[in-house]
Design a protein around this motif. Sequence first.
Motif, PDB file in Angstrom:
ATOM      1  N   GLY A  12       0.780  -1.227   0.000  1.00 34.68           N
ATOM      2  CA  GLY A  12       0.000   0.000   0.000  1.00 34.68           C
ATOM      3  C   GLY A  12       0.813   1.278   0.000  1.00 34.68           C
ATOM      4  N   VAL A  13       2.078   1.208  -0.418  1.00 35.33           N
ATOM      5  CA  VAL A  13       2.920   2.411  -0.425  1.00 35.33           C
ATOM      6  C   VAL A  13       2.960   3.082  -1.804  1.00 35.33           C
ATOM      7  N   GLY A  14       2.319   2.460  -2.788  1.00 31.10           N
ATOM      8  CA  GLY A  14       2.264   3.089  -4.118  1.00 31.10           C
ATOM      9  C   GLY A  14       3.119   2.423  -5.186  1.00 31.10           C
ATOM     10  N   LYS A  15       3.649   1.228  -4.898  1.00 29.40           N
ATOM     11  CA  LYS A  15       4.495   0.548  -5.889  1.00 29.40           C
ATOM     12  C   LYS A  15       3.768   0.363  -7.221  1.00 29.40           C
ATOM     13  N   SER A  16       2.559  -0.213  -7.143  1.00 22.53           N
ATOM     14  CA  SER A  16       1.842  -0.533  -8.388  1.00 22.53           C
ATOM     15  C   SER A  16       1.407   0.728  -9.124  1.00 22.53           C
ATOM     16  N   ALA A  17       1.007   1.753  -8.367  1.00 24.99           N
ATOM     17  CA  ALA A  17       0.590   3.004  -9.013  1.00 24.99           C
ATOM     18  C   ALA A  17       1.775   3.648  -9.723  1.00 24.99           C
ATOM     19  N   MET A 184       1.944   9.587  -1.966  1.00 27.22           N
ATOM     20  CA  MET A 184       0.749   9.958  -1.195  1.00 27.22           C
ATOM     21  C   MET A 184       1.111  11.029  -0.166  1.00 27.22           C
ATOM     22  N   PRO A 220       2.517  13.682  -4.565  1.00 29.02           N
ATOM     23  CA  PRO A 220       1.471  14.007  -3.602  1.00 29.02           C
ATOM     24  C   PRO A 220       0.300  13.020  -3.665  1.00 29.02           C
ATOM     25  N   ARG A 221      -0.495  13.016  -2.615  1.00 24.88           N
ATOM     26  CA  ARG A 221      -1.714  12.197  -2.622  1.00 24.88           C
ATOM     27  C   ARG A 221      -2.757  12.905  -3.464  1.00 24.88           C
ATOM     28  N   ARG A 222      -3.203  12.266  -4.517  1.00 21.17           N
ATOM     29  CA  ARG A 222      -4.216  12.835  -5.399  1.00 21.17           C
ATOM     30  C   ARG A 222      -5.217  11.754  -5.767  1.00 21.17           C
ATOM     31  N   ALA A 226      -5.750   7.079  -7.785  1.00 22.16           N
ATOM     32  CA  ALA A 226      -6.527   5.877  -7.461  1.00 22.16           C
ATOM     33  C   ALA A 226      -7.606   5.645  -8.525  1.00 22.16           C
TER      34      ALA A 226
HETATM   35  N1  LIG Z   1      -0.171   9.392  -5.179  1.00 17.90           N
HETATM   36  C1  LIG Z   1      -1.308   8.782  -4.835  1.00 17.90           C
HETATM   37  N2  LIG Z   1      -2.402   9.487  -4.475  1.00 17.90           N
HETATM   38  C2  LIG Z   1      -3.545   8.869  -4.117  1.00 17.90           C
HETATM   39  N3  LIG Z   1      -3.714   7.540  -4.097  1.00 17.90           N
HETATM   40  C3  LIG Z   1      -2.654   6.763  -4.442  1.00 17.90           C
HETATM   41  C4  LIG Z   1      -1.398   7.333  -4.825  1.00 17.90           C
HETATM   42  N4  LIG Z   1      -0.547   6.309  -5.101  1.00 17.90           N
HETATM   43  C5  LIG Z   1      -1.246   5.178  -4.896  1.00 17.90           C
HETATM   44  N5  LIG Z   1      -2.506   5.433  -4.507  1.00 17.90           N
HETATM   45  C6  LIG Z   1      -3.544   4.455  -4.153  1.00 17.90           C
HETATM   46  O1  LIG Z   1      -3.196   3.845  -2.908  1.00 17.90           O
HETATM   47  C7  LIG Z   1      -3.483   2.455  -2.910  1.00 17.90           C
HETATM   48  C8  LIG Z   1      -2.197   1.651  -2.694  1.00 17.90           C
HETATM   49  O2  LIG Z   1      -1.313   1.908  -3.783  1.00 17.90           O
HETATM   50  P1  LIG Z   1      -0.578   0.723  -4.559  1.00 17.90           P
HETATM   51  O3  LIG Z   1       0.155   1.339  -5.695  1.00 17.90           O
HETATM   52  O4  LIG Z   1      -1.523  -0.375  -4.890  1.00 17.90           O
HETATM   53  O5  LIG Z   1       0.447   0.258  -3.421  1.00 17.90           O
HETATM   54  P2  LIG Z   1       1.388  -1.053  -3.370  1.00 17.90           P
HETATM   55  O6  LIG Z   1       1.568  -1.535  -4.767  1.00 17.90           O
HETATM   56  O7  LIG Z   1       2.667  -0.579  -2.750  1.00 17.90           O
HETATM   57  O8  LIG Z   1       0.687  -2.050  -2.493  1.00 17.90           O
HETATM   58  C9  LIG Z   1      -4.157   2.184  -4.252  1.00 17.90           C
HETATM   59  O9  LIG Z   1      -5.550   2.253  -4.076  1.00 17.90           O
HETATM   60  C10 LIG Z   1      -3.652   3.293  -5.137  1.00 17.90           C
HETATM   61  O10 LIG Z   1      -4.552   3.591  -6.200  1.00 17.90           O
END
Ligand SMILES: Nc1ncnc2c1ncn2[C@@H]1O[C@H](COP(=O)(O)OP(=O)(O)O)[C@@H](O)[C@H]1O
Length: 272
Positions: A12-17, A184, A220-222, A226
């Motif tokens: 949940g740290v944003g790796k996949s995003a 985020m 930033p968190r936007r 998501a």
């Molecule tokens: N910069 C961001 N702003 C808002 N939401 C984000 C951001 N980056 C990721 N998210 C959301 O946060 C959640 C976790 O991100 P994710 O990329 O799946 O993390 P991980 O792959 O590390 O488990 C997802 O729902 C994703 O869409």
Amino acid sequence: MKTLVLANQKGGVGKSAVATLLAHYLAQQGQRVLALDFDHQGNLTQPLARSGRTVQAPFGTGQLMAEAGHKLASSSFCLVPASLELLTLERQPARHNEFANRLLDFLVWHDARFDVCLVDTNPNPDIRLVSALACADHVLSPIQLNQEALDGVHFLLNHPRVGLRKLQAVLNPKLNLIGLLPTMVETTPFQKANWIQLVQHHPSLMIRIGDGPGQYAALPRRASVAEAQASGEVLWEMKKTAARDAWREFEPSLRHIAGVVTTSGVGHGLAA
Ligand SMILES: Nc1ncnc2c1ncn2[C@@H]1O[C@H](COP(=O)(O)OP(=O)(O)O)[C@@H](O)[C@H]1O
Ligand SMILES: [Mg+2]
């Protein structure tokens, strides 16, 4: 082909995003992109598949590791999706070397076909993550600005199995840590204090994107991120003004990271 692995043992740290954004960004820049999803949750697979921009391999990353002979059709933007076989790999320790070598063979085989291979990983410190990091040229670690995550930086570097320093020393001397990418990020006093702590304790792990004070890569968190992950839309092509504004904030950091991966030579090792 340069291989970039997104890694952090925290979920949940944003790796996949970040992997999704970088995949689209590099493809838009004309780079030939191969995306590998090593997390059975498929949070890179789904947005890329929904985007309709990638050609999806008829095999998953689990099969890629467990069976020989998988090759990709010709395309400049390919996705090897997550598959449930991924969950069986860790339970077969006698085959772990075989799995890692097969991934390496796959990457060597496709070396001339792509410019960048992006690998999204699972949070578990298992053979998938070890294999990906053993084959990688670069690793980028998204991180959240909470105390738990900051405490986790030491583990990220020094975990006995998947610690980046340990892996670099034992398995992959060429591995370059691009650095920590705060994601985020919010302008709360709490996050600001944690940001200062991160810069003070790990200055060499922060990714400089300019000469001015505080000019480090960060996202930033936007909410549109998501939304883009859920819909498969490309962030900067979304109709909402908020999404395009978000992209303007993200672009300098992602441009810098893409530049490090495609030109290499920049960035630093793990000794600091
Ligand atoms: N910069 C961001 N702003 C808002 N939401 C984000 C951001 N980056 C990721 N998210 C959301 O946060 C959640 C976790 O991100 P994710 O990329 O799946 O993390 P991980 O792959 O590390 O488990 C997802 O729902 C994703 O869409
Ligand atoms: Mg993920």
